[in-house]
Scaffold this motif. Structure first.
Motif, mmCIF file in Angstrom:
data_model
loop_
_atom_site.group_PDB
_atom_site.id
_atom_site.type_symbol
_atom_site.label_atom_id
_atom_site.label_comp_id
_atom_site.label_asym_id
_atom_site.label_seq_id
_atom_site.Cartn_x
_atom_site.Cartn_y
_atom_site.Cartn_z
ATOM 1 N N ARG A 134 0.826 -1.206 0.000
ATOM 2 C CA ARG A 134 0.000 0.000 0.000
ATOM 3 C C ARG A 134 0.862 1.260 0.000
ATOM 4 O O ARG A 134 0.547 2.237 -0.679
ATOM 5 C CB ARG A 134 -0.928 -0.005 1.204
ATOM 6 C CG ARG A 134 -1.905 1.169 1.214
ATOM 7 C CD ARG A 134 -2.983 0.962 2.234
ATOM 8 N NE ARG A 134 -3.946 2.055 2.212
ATOM 9 C CZ ARG A 134 -5.229 1.921 2.456
ATOM 10 N NH1 ARG A 134 -5.729 0.737 2.703
ATOM 11 N NH2 ARG A 134 -6.039 2.951 2.455
ATOM 12 N N CYS A 180 -8.308 3.789 -2.808
ATOM 13 C CA CYS A 180 -8.270 2.902 -1.640
ATOM 14 C C CYS A 180 -9.679 2.502 -1.208
ATOM 15 O O CYS A 180 -9.920 1.347 -0.832
ATOM 16 C CB CYS A 180 -7.538 3.568 -0.484
ATOM 17 S SG CYS A 180 -5.751 3.652 -0.687
ATOM 18 N N PHE A 212 -5.815 9.042 -4.456
ATOM 19 C CA PHE A 212 -5.354 7.863 -3.720
ATOM 20 C C PHE A 212 -6.419 7.390 -2.726
ATOM 21 O O PHE A 212 -6.691 6.187 -2.621
ATOM 22 C CB PHE A 212 -4.053 8.177 -2.983
ATOM 23 C CG PHE A 212 -3.539 7.026 -2.167
ATOM 24 C CD1 PHE A 212 -3.018 5.896 -2.792
ATOM 25 C CD2 PHE A 212 -3.583 7.059 -0.788
ATOM 26 C CE1 PHE A 212 -2.552 4.817 -2.047
ATOM 27 C CE2 PHE A 212 -3.123 5.993 -0.027
ATOM 28 C CZ PHE A 212 -2.608 4.870 -0.667
ATOM 29 N N GLU A 213 -7.058 8.315 -2.018
ATOM 30 C CA GLU A 213 -8.091 7.947 -1.050
ATOM 31 C C GLU A 213 -9.268 7.261 -1.740
ATOM 32 O O GLU A 213 -9.784 6.248 -1.240
ATOM 33 C CB GLU A 213 -8.567 9.188 -0.297
ATOM 34 C CG GLU A 213 -7.525 9.758 0.656
ATOM 35 C CD GLU A 213 -7.936 11.106 1.218
ATOM 36 O OE1 GLU A 213 -9.082 11.538 0.940
ATOM 37 O OE2 GLU A 213 -7.119 11.727 1.937
ATOM 38 N N ARG A 237 0.770 4.483 -2.581
ATOM 39 C CA ARG A 237 0.640 5.874 -2.152
ATOM 40 C C ARG A 237 1.795 6.719 -2.685
ATOM 41 O O ARG A 237 1.581 7.840 -3.176
ATOM 42 C CB ARG A 237 0.598 5.971 -0.625
ATOM 43 C CG ARG A 237 0.268 7.383 -0.151
ATOM 44 C CD ARG A 237 0.342 7.541 1.354
ATOM 45 N NE ARG A 237 -0.227 8.823 1.756
ATOM 46 C CZ ARG A 237 0.389 9.995 1.626
ATOM 47 N NH1 ARG A 237 1.610 10.057 1.102
ATOM 48 N NH2 ARG A 237 -0.211 11.115 2.004
ATOM 49 N N LYS A 272 -3.829 13.317 -3.476
ATOM 50 C CA LYS A 272 -4.245 12.685 -2.227
ATOM 51 C C LYS A 272 -5.686 12.190 -2.312
ATOM 52 O O LYS A 272 -6.005 11.087 -1.857
ATOM 53 C CB LYS A 272 -4.088 13.668 -1.063
ATOM 54 C CG LYS A 272 -2.643 13.966 -0.704
ATOM 55 C CD LYS A 272 -2.551 14.943 0.461
ATOM 56 C CE LYS A 272 -1.101 15.187 0.875
ATOM 57 N NZ LYS A 272 -1.002 16.152 2.000
ATOM 58 N N VAL A 326 0.838 9.855 -4.880
ATOM 59 C CA VAL A 326 0.971 11.150 -4.194
ATOM 60 C C VAL A 326 2.340 11.778 -4.429
ATOM 61 O O VAL A 326 2.445 12.977 -4.727
ATOM 62 C CB VAL A 326 0.701 10.985 -2.685
ATOM 63 C CG1 VAL A 326 0.913 12.315 -1.956
ATOM 64 C CG2 VAL A 326 -0.714 10.467 -2.453
#
Length: 237
Positions: free
Chosen positions: A19, A48, A44-45, A23, A41, A27
């Motif tokens: 993970r 996820c 990526f969130e 990231r 960001k 990022v």
């Protein structure tokens, strides 16, 4: 479902990536070419939320294992994973799956479904935005066609998609023939005999173990789960 971003990211990183590696790629390195740090960001969130991006999560680990089997499988593979993790997306599934090929599905119909589910908890603008994004997801996956006027279409379904759908059913506690009647398999929108053909093809490719003797069916998923995960699943059965 951010299909293009997922495809680019999984192409850029090796199968054993962790993970933290995902990231860093999104990022820090900006492998997805987002314009601002905030956008990186958020991307990526969201990825996820939909896909975990963590090999310690069995669904993502299996998706990653199957991902490069063939490119045509990727849209439905991503949709299956997103549906497993996104409750809002699951709410939309019956509206799409119950429609026959060629039937028009408007954004208003999708918005009405979410408005009814939300029971006035969301503003009209929020409902409209969710409906637009959800329609876009089903379009990316091949279930809808058209830019403004969406019509129901038939997605591309491969042995990889069948293997993943059967595995999702297995995680729900289904075995043998019941695997072929789960909501995950219904998503593939195929008659049973075609599903059997694709399951046989998946077995020939080593994606699963499949045996059929008359009406008796056996499906197994060797090495899909760790010993600990298999114990947890057995305890829940």
């Amino acid at each position: 479902m951010m299909l293009a971003e997922l495809q680019h990211l999984l192409e850029a990183l090796p199968e054993d990536a962790q993970r933290a590696d995902y990231r860093a790629a999104v990022v820090d390195t900006n492998v997805l070419d987002k314009p601002t740090l905030k956008a990186r960001k958020l991307t990526f969130e969201h990825l996820c939320d939909l896909y975990a991006l963590d090999p310690n999560v069995c669904l993502f680990r299996v998706l990653r294992r199957l991902w490069h089997g063939d490119a045509p499988s990727q849209p439905v593979l991503a949709l299956s994973m997103a549906l497993a993790r996104d409750a809002l997306l699951r709410i939309s599934a019956p509206l799409v799956l119950d429609a026959r090929p060629g039937v028009h599905l408007s954004r208003d119909q999708m918005a009405e479904r979410f408005a009814a589910w939300g029971e006035d908890r969301f503003s009209a603008a929020s409902v409209e935005a969710v409906a637009q994004r959800v329609n876009g997801t089903w379009t990316q996956a091949g279930y809808l066609q058209g830019h403004v006027h969406k019509v129901r279409a038939a997605p591309v379904v491969t042995p990889v998609n069948v293997a993943f759908a059967l595995f999702l059913g297995y995680l729900d506690g289904r075995l043998a023939r019941r695997l072929f009647t789960s909501d995950w398999v219904r998503l593939l929108d195929l008659p049973e005999e075609r599903l059997i053909e694709l399951t046989q093809a998946a077995a020939q490719r080593g994606l699963l173990v499949f045996r059929r003797t008359g009406t008796v069916i056996e499906v197994r998923f060797p090495d899909y789960l760790t010993e600990q995960e298999q114990e947890w699943l057995s305890e829940q059965a």
